[in-house]
Design a protein around this motif. Structure first.
Motif, PDB file in Angstrom:
ATOM      1  N   HIS A   1      21.755  51.650  55.930  1.00  0.00           N
ATOM      2  CA  HIS A   1      21.403  50.296  55.508  1.00  0.00           C
ATOM      3  C   HIS A   1      22.048  49.888  54.176  1.00  0.00           C
ATOM      4  CE1 HIS A   1      18.601  46.821  55.054  1.00  0.00           C
ATOM      5  NE2 HIS A   1      18.557  47.163  53.788  1.00  0.00           N
TER       6      HIS A   1
ATOM      7  N   ARG B   1      20.899  38.910  59.008  1.00  0.00           N
ATOM      8  CA  ARG B   1      20.163  39.490  60.133  1.00  0.00           C
ATOM      9  C   ARG B   1      19.604  40.863  59.745  1.00  0.00           C
ATOM     10  NH1 ARG B   1      20.914  42.832  64.102  1.00  0.00           N
ATOM     11  NH2 ARG B   1      23.050  43.290  63.443  1.00  0.00           N
ATOM     12  N   VAL B   2      20.464  41.678  59.156  1.00  0.00           N
ATOM     13  CA  VAL B   2      20.050  43.034  58.768  1.00  0.00           C
ATOM     14  C   VAL B   2      18.938  42.989  57.709  1.00  0.00           C
ATOM     15  CG1 VAL B   2      21.822  43.339  56.967  1.00  0.00           C
ATOM     16  CG2 VAL B   2      20.936  45.333  58.187  1.00  0.00           C
TER      17      VAL B   2
ATOM     18  N   ARG C   1      16.679  40.481  57.384  1.00  0.00           N
ATOM     19  CA  ARG C   1      15.443  39.954  57.970  1.00  0.00           C
ATOM     20  C   ARG C   1      14.734  40.957  58.872  1.00  0.00           C
ATOM     21  NH1 ARG C   1      17.167  35.501  61.092  1.00  0.00           N
ATOM     22  NH2 ARG C   1      19.269  35.865  60.384  1.00  0.00           N
ATOM     23  N   GLN C   2      15.498  41.886  59.433  1.00  0.00           N
ATOM     24  CA  GLN C   2      14.879  42.795  60.411  1.00  0.00           C
ATOM     25  C   GLN C   2      14.114  43.963  59.779  1.00  0.00           C
ATOM     26  OE1 GLN C   2      18.233  43.973  62.767  1.00  0.00           O
ATOM     27  NE2 GLN C   2      18.770  45.703  61.474  1.00  0.00           N
TER      28      GLN C   2
ATOM     29  N   SER D   1      10.762  44.850  51.015  1.00  0.00           N
ATOM     30  CA  SER D   1      11.272  45.461  52.259  1.00  0.00           C
ATOM     31  C   SER D   1      12.366  46.472  51.940  1.00  0.00           C
ATOM     32  CB  SER D   1      11.742  44.393  53.236  1.00  0.00           C
ATOM     33  OG  SER D   1      12.787  43.617  52.689  1.00  0.00           O
TER      34      SER D   1
END
Lengths: 308, 308
Positions: A93, A117-118, A120-121, A190
């Motif tokens: 990540h 996208r990465v 938010r997931q 997150s």
């Protein structure tokens, strides 16, 4: 009486370690041997206890273009943050992420492209800002009171603040801590994380989730390219932001590239003794005694490499 | 009553600036005009007062291989140290010196080769570690009590600690201060100086002579090559120590290369208001209020360039 040959230093050590004198008078030779063995064992234990080896599974190797940094994780204090951070690292990540917010004297923050996208997931995490203590909870006391807490001290090498009246303890925002960034919601962290690089921003204590600290290569964190320019100075081009070359759990690094570290065992009697010495400032350099006060964030916890 | 058109904000400002209401009722129009002019002037003064221009004669341009650093000197607090430091700079004393003692989280220290001819010929300085205050002495209060003093605050942009009971004040060892190194004797400083680069080592307050602070380019000081390796790591080659390319009084720098700076006027009413806001932490980010405490060394005093 061969006991008289024991030096004062040895006697003091026996006292510190509560070695019993009972039964020594009768079988003098035999007991003296036992005593010497006990002292030797205690000394060895104390010596061994001076340093704590950090498990490979608990270290992160953060490779920057200009140097290597090692973070020790704190699963004993912030288990969910450590679990998520470790999984994200193992998924790759953070590789190629940038330190996009580096403010001199404050924090260096990194993460994926905001709202991509990465980004938010990644699941949101509930805050791990403090924990409950009871009468059996203990740490190595450094200062009482402190500006922001009733007590400060160390546990497992981490600077801790503690309010006895509330029975709450938390990790203190000393320089070099690693914590999760978040939005206004307490439970909105997150994957974006920050490392504190200036005077401890203790006002962030308890409302952020600290889950690790830099134990090696802090000078490379300090050298990260700042992203905030002052008024009147030219803006910093985002192309200049320092990238994360790679981020790996140390246990996943090829053995020949692993960094093996020990940190001072802050829970040892020896560390407590060193704290007392630091507080006393007996060196001739102190022609006048400073106040008998220790700032926990200004108290070093040394690291050493053991793979040399 | 046209006075009713004055907004609450304006009223508050008039109150802050102790504008007198006496005589307003009689010659309403005329007095209102005067009042508006006074408010405008006060606003302009407050606006002007938000920043303080630093005199070229009071700034030092420290050129490092990787960037430019500006130090503001403090002749109002440590006149003899500033005088000697300035003379040494003008004599070229520091050009080519090295930062030979750079300890991560602590200090970066520079000076000529120890005990060399040039080193020995510099006169020793009497300590300028604190000064007496009287009832007329004032500063902008930040925190009371602080860990190391009864009060902390700012004066002329410098972090100050003050013990009312002793009637003594001193410059506090916040990150970025410039102070003279010394031997064990209080009065043994001469030309070797250090810049604090980590958590404030406040235990050095009053027993060292602080005579300036970095107001620009602190990130380059933070990026200085460390000279102390940890146990088990390979020693740092002294050839790697960062040299001082040049050190000049800003007033001696060619006009096109001068850096012109302003710093926040810490003695203004506006700064006091900002301190109160910082203490209150009203932003939505603070879902829970931190303790109503400010660490003077964690309270920024901003700089801006005005030569752009």
């Amino acid at each position: 009486m061969k006991f008289r040959t024991l030096s004062l230093k040895t006697i003091v050590l026996t006292s510190v370690f509560s070695l019993s004198y009972g039964g020594l008078v009768n079988a003098e030779q035999n007991v003296q041997a036992q005593m010497m063995a006990k002292i030797a064992a205690d000394n060895a234990k104390q010596k061994k206890d001076e340093w704590r080896t950090v498990a490979l599974e608990n270290m992160v190797l953060l490779t920057l273009p200009h140097g290597e940094v090692v973070i020790e994780l704190a699963p004993q204090f912030s288990p969910k943050h450590v679990q998520q951070f470790s999984r994200l690292i193992q998924s790759g990540h953070y590789d190629g992420n940038k330190f996009y917010r580096v403010i001199d004297g404050f924090v260096a923050q990194a993460g994926p492209e905001y709202n991509s996208r990465v980004d938010r997931q990644v699941p949101l995490l509930a805050l791990e800002g403090e924990w409950a203590t009871d009468k059996d909870w203990s740490f190595t006391l450094v200062q009482s009171p402190d500006l922001f807490a009733e007590q400060t001290g160390f546990k497992d090498g981490f600077a801790i603040a503690h309010n006895v009246s509330e029975q709450k303890a938390w990790l203190a925002h000393c320089p070099g801590v690693v914590a999760m960034a978040r939005g206004n919601d307490a439970d909105s962290g997150s994957s974006h994380f920050y490392i504190t690089i200036g005077q401890a921003p203790r006002y962030l204590d308890r409302i952020m989730s600290i889950f690790g600290r830099v134990i090696y290569g802090m000078q490379h964190v300090q050298a990260l390219t700042r992203t905030a320019a002052i008024e009147g100075d030219k803006a910093v081009d985002s192309q200049q932001h320092t990238p994360i070359v790679s981020m790996k759990m140390m246990s996943d690094v090829a053995p020949e590239k692993q960094i093996h570290l020990q940190v001072k065992n802050t829970d040892s009697a020896l560390f407590a003794t060193k704290l007392a010495e630091r507080l006393a400032r007996k060196s001739a350099f102190f022609f006048k005694q400073p106040p008998q006060v220790l700032d926990v964030c200004q108290t070093p916890v040394l690291t050493r490499r053991i793979d040399g």
